[in-house]
Write a protein that holds these residues in place. Structure first.
Motif, PDB file in Angstrom:
ATOM      1  N   ARG A 158      13.688  -5.831 -13.467  1.00 20.96           N
ATOM      2  CA  ARG A 158      13.239  -6.231 -12.132  1.00 20.96           C
ATOM      3  C   ARG A 158      12.945  -4.993 -11.291  1.00 20.96           C
ATOM      4  N   LEU A 159      13.798  -3.984 -11.384  1.00 18.92           N
ATOM      5  CA  LEU A 159      13.602  -2.767 -10.595  1.00 18.92           C
ATOM      6  C   LEU A 159      12.358  -2.009 -11.050  1.00 18.92           C
ATOM      7  N   VAL A 160      12.132  -1.937 -12.351  1.00 17.42           N
ATOM      8  CA  VAL A 160      10.940  -1.254 -12.865  1.00 17.42           C
ATOM      9  C   VAL A 160       9.681  -1.964 -12.377  1.00 17.42           C
ATOM     10  N   LYS A 161       9.689  -3.283 -12.458  1.00 21.97           N
ATOM     11  CA  LYS A 161       8.535  -4.081 -12.021  1.00 21.97           C
ATOM     12  C   LYS A 161       8.328  -3.938 -10.507  1.00 21.97           C
ATOM     13  N   ALA A 162       9.420  -3.978  -9.744  1.00 27.63           N
ATOM     14  CA  ALA A 162       9.329  -3.858  -8.286  1.00 27.63           C
ATOM     15  C   ALA A 162       8.796  -2.493  -7.882  1.00 27.63           C
ATOM     16  N   ARG A 163       9.194  -1.455  -8.595  1.00 24.49           N
ATOM     17  CA  ARG A 163       8.692  -0.109  -8.305  1.00 24.49           C
ATOM     18  C   ARG A 163       7.185  -0.031  -8.486  1.00 24.49           C
ATOM     19  N   LYS A 211      -1.850 -12.786  -8.341  1.00 25.10           N
ATOM     20  CA  LYS A 211      -3.105 -12.049  -8.515  1.00 25.10           C
ATOM     21  C   LYS A 211      -2.875 -10.560  -8.260  1.00 25.10           C
ATOM     22  N   ILE A 212      -2.092 -10.251  -7.236  1.00 22.89           N
ATOM     23  CA  ILE A 212      -1.758  -8.857  -6.927  1.00 22.89           C
ATOM     24  C   ILE A 212      -0.982  -8.227  -8.085  1.00 22.89           C
ATOM     25  N   ALA A 213      -0.005  -8.967  -8.606  1.00 21.41           N
ATOM     26  CA  ALA A 213       0.806  -8.435  -9.712  1.00 21.41           C
ATOM     27  C   ALA A 213      -0.073  -8.116 -10.913  1.00 21.41           C
ATOM     28  N   ASN A 217       3.348  -8.111 -15.157  1.00 23.24           N
ATOM     29  CA  ASN A 217       3.461  -9.536 -15.431  1.00 23.24           C
ATOM     30  C   ASN A 217       3.991 -10.201 -14.156  1.00 23.24           C
ATOM     31  N   PRO A 218       3.316 -11.225 -13.620  1.00 23.17           N
ATOM     32  CA  PRO A 218       3.744 -11.803 -12.339  1.00 23.17           C
ATOM     33  C   PRO A 218       5.211 -12.237 -12.354  1.00 23.17           C
TER      34      PRO A 218
END
Length: 195
Positions: free
Chosen positions: A110-115, A141-143, A149-150
């Motif tokens: 989650r942290l890697v994706k949020a970064r 769409k932004i993700a 991956n959304p």
């Protein structure tokens, strides 16, 4: 349950950190010392009160990919022992724990994706309020545009918003101007309003 060798490494790390903080307390700025002690207390509190790890076989992450979020030392207070009940309470059913959503591996992912999301949003000057106000369809769409991956929940987006707030503080302080540069401001209009 953690393997014994990992518990021993963790305990040694905490002991060495505490020893270093005590031995060099004069040379460490008070804010940094408070933050480090908060991190230690938060980790100890999480290990002592957290659910057992039930997922088996997930690969360990490389140390550089896992970073714990900051722990507010005011949140982690002293642990107060609860008084023993006079009569034993009936056994309550334990809620099911989803190891893929709440485990250490999930938190790290989650942290890697949020970064990645935070950096992408920051580069386009899209604020946290805007992001949280978007529909789930637009955030997905932004993700995808960010190469992520959304996220299935809002948790990852709120972590990204927190990271952007930290970037805002960094930009305001002017201590690291190259880190807070925005590289895709020309795409702001394209992403700041839903279409």
């Amino acid at each position: 349950m953690w393997p014994q060798h990992k518990v021993e490494v963790y305990e040694r790390m905490v002991a060495e950190l505490r020893h270093t903080l005590e031995g060099q307390s004069q040379g460490i700025p008070p804010q940094v010392r408070e933050r480090l002690e908060g991190i230690i207390q938060g980790a100890v509190h999480t290990i002592e009160t957290g659910a057992e790890i039930v997922a088996v076989g997930l690969p360990d992450l490389a140390p550089e990919t896992v970073e714990l979020p900051p722990v507010d030392s005011a949140v982690v207070g002293p642990v107060v022992a609860e008084p023993e009940p006079a009569e034993p309470a009936p056994a309550a059913a334990k809620p099911a724990i989803d190891p893929f959503r709440h485990g250490a591996h999930a938190e790290a992912n989650r942290l890697v994706k949020a970064r990645q999301l935070a950096r992408w949003l920051w580069d386009r000057n899209i604020t946290g309020e805007q992001v949280l106000g978007f529909t789930n369809k637009w955030r997905n769409k932004i993700a995808r545009a960010a190469g992520v991956n959304p996220p299935s929940t809002l948790e990852t987006w709120t972590v990204a918003v927190d990271l952007m707030a930290r970037m805002e503080e960094l930009a305001a302080s002017g201590t690291q101007p190259e880190a807070s540069e925005r590289h895709h401001l020309d795409e702001h209009e394209q992403w700041a309003t839903e279409s």
